[in-house]
Write an enzyme that holds these catalytic residues in place. Structure first.
Site, PDB file in Angstrom:
ATOM      1  N   TRP A  59       1.330  -1.105  -0.211  1.00 15.08           N
ATOM      2  CA  TRP A  59      -0.460   0.153   0.305  1.00 15.08           C
ATOM      3  C   TRP A  59       1.064   1.169  -0.213  1.00 15.08           C
ATOM      4  O   TRP A  59       1.954   0.770   0.291  1.00 15.08           O
ATOM      5  CB  TRP A  59      -1.244   0.273   0.808  1.00 15.08           C
ATOM      6  N   ASP A  67       0.398  11.046  -0.022  1.00 12.35           N
ATOM      7  CA  ASP A  67      -0.445  11.986   0.424  1.00 12.35           C
ATOM      8  C   ASP A  67      -1.412  11.839   0.798  1.00 12.35           C
ATOM      9  O   ASP A  67      -1.862  10.450   0.440  1.00 12.35           O
ATOM     10  CB  ASP A  67       0.173  13.432  -1.224  1.00 12.35           C
ATOM     11  N   GLU A 102      -2.816   8.899  -1.836  1.00 12.99           N
ATOM     12  CA  GLU A 102      -1.928   7.585  -1.312  1.00 12.99           C
ATOM     13  C   GLU A 102      -0.991   7.061  -2.350  1.00 12.99           C
ATOM     14  O   GLU A 102      -1.385   6.209  -3.293  1.00 12.99           O
ATOM     15  CB  GLU A 102      -3.356   5.943  -0.834  1.00 12.99           C
ATOM     16  N   GLU A 103      -0.765   8.133  -3.690  1.00 17.24           N
ATOM     17  CA  GLU A 103      -0.112   7.893  -4.777  1.00 17.24           C
ATOM     18  C   GLU A 103       0.846   8.198  -4.777  1.00 17.24           C
ATOM     19  O   GLU A 103       1.986   7.402  -5.587  1.00 17.24           O
ATOM     20  CB  GLU A 103      -1.325   8.373  -6.424  1.00 17.24           C
ATOM     21  N   GLU A 142     -18.864   7.936  -4.288  1.00 16.86           N
ATOM     22  CA  GLU A 142     -16.752   8.979  -4.588  1.00 16.86           C
ATOM     23  C   GLU A 142     -17.037   9.428  -5.620  1.00 16.86           C
ATOM     24  O   GLU A 142     -16.503  10.796  -5.271  1.00 16.86           O
ATOM     25  CB  GLU A 142     -16.017   8.116  -4.670  1.00 16.86           C
TER      26      GLU A 142
HETATM   27  C1  LIG Z   1       6.927  -3.071  -4.191  1.00 16.44           C
HETATM   28  O1  LIG Z   1       6.515  -1.473  -3.367  1.00 16.44           O
HETATM   29  C2  LIG Z   1       5.624  -0.382  -3.994  1.00 16.44           C
HETATM   30  C3  LIG Z   1       5.304   1.321  -3.386  1.00 16.44           C
HETATM   31  O2  LIG Z   1       4.745   0.825  -2.312  1.00 16.44           O
HETATM   32  C4  LIG Z   1       4.541  -1.251  -5.156  1.00 16.44           C
HETATM   33  O3  LIG Z   1       3.774  -0.611  -6.001  1.00 16.44           O
HETATM   34  C5  LIG Z   1       4.466  -2.387  -5.792  1.00 16.44           C
HETATM   35  O4  LIG Z   1       3.921  -3.286  -5.911  1.00 16.44           O
HETATM   36  C6  LIG Z   1       5.510  -3.399  -4.101  1.00 16.44           C
HETATM   37  N1  LIG Z   1       5.483  -4.536  -5.067  1.00 16.44           N
HETATM   38  C7  LIG Z   1       5.961  -5.720  -4.626  1.00 16.44           C
HETATM   39  C8  LIG Z   1       6.226  -6.731  -5.659  1.00 16.44           C
HETATM   40  O5  LIG Z   1       5.321  -5.910  -3.785  1.00 16.44           O
END
Ligand SMILES: *[C@@H]1O[C@H](CO)[C@@H](O)[C@H](O)[C@H]1NC(C)=O
Ligand SMILES: *[C@@H]1O[C@H](CO)[C@@H](O)[C@H](O)[C@H]1NC(C)=O
Ligand SMILES: *[C@@H]1O[C@H](CO)[C@@H](O)[C@H](O)[C@H]1NC(C)=O
Ligand SMILES: *[C@@H]1O[C@H](CO)[C@@H](O)[C@H](O)[C@H]1NC(C)=O
Ligand SMILES: *[C@@H]1O[C@H](CO)[C@@H](O)[C@H](O)[C@H]1NC(C)=O
Length: 625
Positions: free
Chosen positions: A187, A245, A248-249, A473
């Protein structure tokens, strides 16, 4: 195009059909709109016309003003929105089975998107609305829900989660399961606004309890203060670090986050002092000054708007700034620009820059003149669920303008500066950078026009609210159909706070939190906190011209941006290594990447690696790729 005389009967036929339909069917949200309808069909009539597709701009020709649309909407929507909020609060809420007492779910939607979680930010903002209703005497029955909220937050604070344990980063975890257990999947974490918002909401609540003598002093010092203190201590450590932020992005600095952190520290200092916590008060006060200093850096002087978000390659034009203004509104601070008050020249200038970016990108806004309200979304680059207008952002624009009207009314004047001139010229092209007192024609015209403009935003939401009054939303940018999470708690709460702001009511959360008369320190001090050296070792075979880099979820590692990744040394090939200073006592994720001779980037496969730094020492990793 039929004339308005012909349009009326044409619209009446479907109206009657709908009334009949509604009479025989229970609406989805369990309310019975028909009963309300018969009581005041006339005031509801504009809403039905709107839902049938009558453009807002056409209604005046039928003798229906924006004011009457908005008033009808507020009358109808208020009880629905209030019930919508309560339905989403555990354990008695009708739409959140399984939620523990005081847990506020984001939405009952469990699929595309799954929002059946509790977010610290959303819950704190929704609770602020309830606290204001309780504190202003509008609904004293909310006390038991608020007590439950306090207990639930006490418990959530202690839940260890992927952002860390309670005392070392865990408070930055954005969301939890509704049974209090940690959410452990990937997340956008951590998010640093949640603890600040929760602290502010709890401080307002506590001040009300003390004022009304609704709680013993010991309850405050033994039960509520420890929760507030944990959150404020978190803000002290984290306000000067990047994080995800409110959307969440992207990991960056965020205006909303800094603004609410400043507020929490500022009011936290005076609250701590009032209960004899002198040492804590001094720490909060110092960091409040530092955060206030940093807050000024978001202002884009050249282009006259608040750069809400400094990351992700975006314009920074974002609902973030309007939300920050309304949630840090302090009536007693007037139109002070240092804290970006709703009527400050900077916040008003920024507001129209933000609003106007949506004029062309949403089909439902096309052709609407620039002086009129439109549907707004989070930010123009948004693609989430299709990147549509949101109810809560459109309501926030109205609320910021209503807050401004409240202050102008209290101070009986409008000050126009070069910065806010473009805003005011939109409503009166002869406006000048000067002060207009309430005795001038300009004041009368401007306040009338701004009110009408503000009402327009609620009228747009009204236009796209389904007949049963439920608020999702978002609504579709091409046809206005509701979409994404249904019954979003924050959509309901944001509508209610905008409605209340329209009445110029001064609420407990908007009164004297400490924004009045602040001075920005002449030098901005950082508070980046202690670090420890961490040595990363990875065994990786490479071909000629290829290099190994590391990136991950914190500033030192470039916040996942491959272009900001740190290059490792091949001095001990095939072991690639780098020693970096990283904040002590934090958890973060990372990955190694390859950059080929041609500049191509290859990511390590599999899950992210993770590490928690100790409070001191020199940890090393021994990884293999
Ligand atoms: C690793 O972290 C990034 C940033 O939070 C995320 O976008 C990505 O999905 C994660 N990768 C895995 C394989 O969990
Ligand atoms: C929830 O319902 C129970 C049982 O009716 C009641 O005792 C309790 O006070 C309710 N909680 C709230 C917060 O209203
Ligand atoms: C809490 O809820 C989550 C999600 O529904 C579930 O996976 C977990 O097992 C639950 N935990 C407990 C202790 O009930
Ligand atoms: C930390 O504060 C300093 C001083 O205001 C500022 O220059 C810097 O950008 C801030 N960094 C973050 C990540 O907040
Ligand atoms: C406002 O702008 C005008 C015209 O650009 C300029 O002459 C004036 O000095 C400015 N006033 C302030 C206070 O910056």
């Amino acid at each position: 195009m039929p004339s308005s005389q012909h349009l009326l009967p044409i619209l009446l036929v479907p109206l009657i059909a709908i009334l009949t339909y509604q009479a025989t069917s229970q609406s989805r949200s369990g309310f019975s709109p028909l009963l309300n309808l018969h009581n005041d069909v006339l005031s509801f009539f504009p809403l039905v016309l709107l839902r049938l597709g009558a453009p807002v701009s056409l209604l005046p020709s039928l003798g229906i003003s924006t004011t009457s649309i908005v008033e009808a909407y507020i009358k109808r929507e208020t009880p629905i929105a209030k019930a919508g909020v309560l339905a989403n609060i555990g354990s008695n809420g009708s739409k959140c089975r399984g939620a523990k007492p005081g847990i506020i779910i984001a939405s009952p939607s469990t699929e595309d998107p799954d929002y059946l979680y509790t977010w610290t930010r959303d819950a704190a903002l929704v609770t602020r609305m309830l606290v204001d209703e309780y504190g202003s005497g509008a609904d004293t029955s909310l006390k038991s829900i608020l007590d439950d909220f306090v207990s639930s937050q006490h418990s959530l604070q202690q839940v260890s989660n992927p952002s860390g344990p309670a005392l070392t980063g865990g408070l930055g975890e954005p969301k939890f399961h509704i049974n209090h257990s940690a959410f452990t999947e990937p997340w956008g974490r951590p998010q640093h606004d949640g603890p600040a918002l929760r602290a502010s909401t709890l401080i307002t609540f506590t001040k009300i309890l003390l004022k009304n003598k609704d709680a013993a002093q010991s309850f405050v010092t033994d039960k509520i203060w420890p929760i507030i203190q944990l959150d404020l201590d978190y803000v002290v450590v984290y306000w000067n670090r990047t994080g995800f932020d409110l959307w969440e992005e992207v990991t960056s600095s965020s205006f909303f986050t800094t603004a609410v952190q400043h507020r929490a520290l500022r009011e936290g200092a005076s609250f701590a002092r009032s209960i004899g916590q002198i040492k804590a008060a001094a720490i909060y006060s110092t960091q409040a000054d530092n955060a206030l200093c940093f807050l000024q850096s978001y202002w884009n002087r050249e282009e006259n708007y608040i750069t809400s978000n400094t990351g992700g390659g975006r314009s920074g034009k974002d609902a973030n700034s309007a939300l920050a203004s309304i949630h840090t509104f302090d009536v007693s601070a007037g139109c002070d620009a240092v804290t970006f008050q709703p009527c400050s020249d900077k916040a008003l200038a920024s507001l129209i820059v933000y609003v106007d970016v949506f004029r062309d990108i949403y089909a439902i806004n096309r052709g609407i003149p620039v002086t009129k309200a439109i549907a707004t979304g989070r930010y123009p680059e948004d693609v989430y669920q299709g990147g549509h207008p949101w109810y809560l952002t459109t309501a926030a624009v109205a609320e910021q303008l209503y807050d401004a009207l409240t202050v102008w009314d209290l101070q009986q004047r409008i000050e126009i500066t070069n910065t806010s001139l473009a805003f005011f010229r939109r409503f009166l092209d002869t406006a000048e950078p000067k002060t207009y007192t309430s005795l001038t024609d300009e004041y009368t015209i401007l306040t009338k026009e701004v009110k009408e403009y503000a009402d327009g935003f609620l009228a747009v939401n009204a236009r796209y609210t389904p007949l049963d009054g439920s608020l999702a939303e978002q609504y579709h940018r091409d046809n206005g159909k509701p979409l994404s999470a249904l019954d979003l708690t924050w959509s309901y709460a944001a509508s209610l706070t905008a409605f209340t702001a329209r009445e110029k009511k001064i609420l407990p959360s908007n009164w004297e939190w400490g924004a009045k008369g602040l001075k920005v320190p002449s030098v901005c001090k950082s508070n980046t906190g202690p670090t420890v050296p961490v040595t990363f070792n990875v065994d990786a075979k490479t071909v000629y011209g290829e290099n190994i880099y590391i990136t991950g979820s914190n500033e030192a590692l470039g916040n996942w941006f491959p272009e900001r990744a740190v290059k490792l040394s091949a001095a001990k090939y095939p072991i690639w290594t780098a020693t970096l200073k990283i904040h002590s006592s934090i958890s973060f994720e990372f990955k190694y990447i390859r950059k080929t001779a041609e500049g191509k980037i290859v990511w390590e496969e599999g899950p992210n690696r993770s590490l928690t730094t100790p409070s001191s020492g020199h940890p090393e990793t021994h990884d293999t790729w």
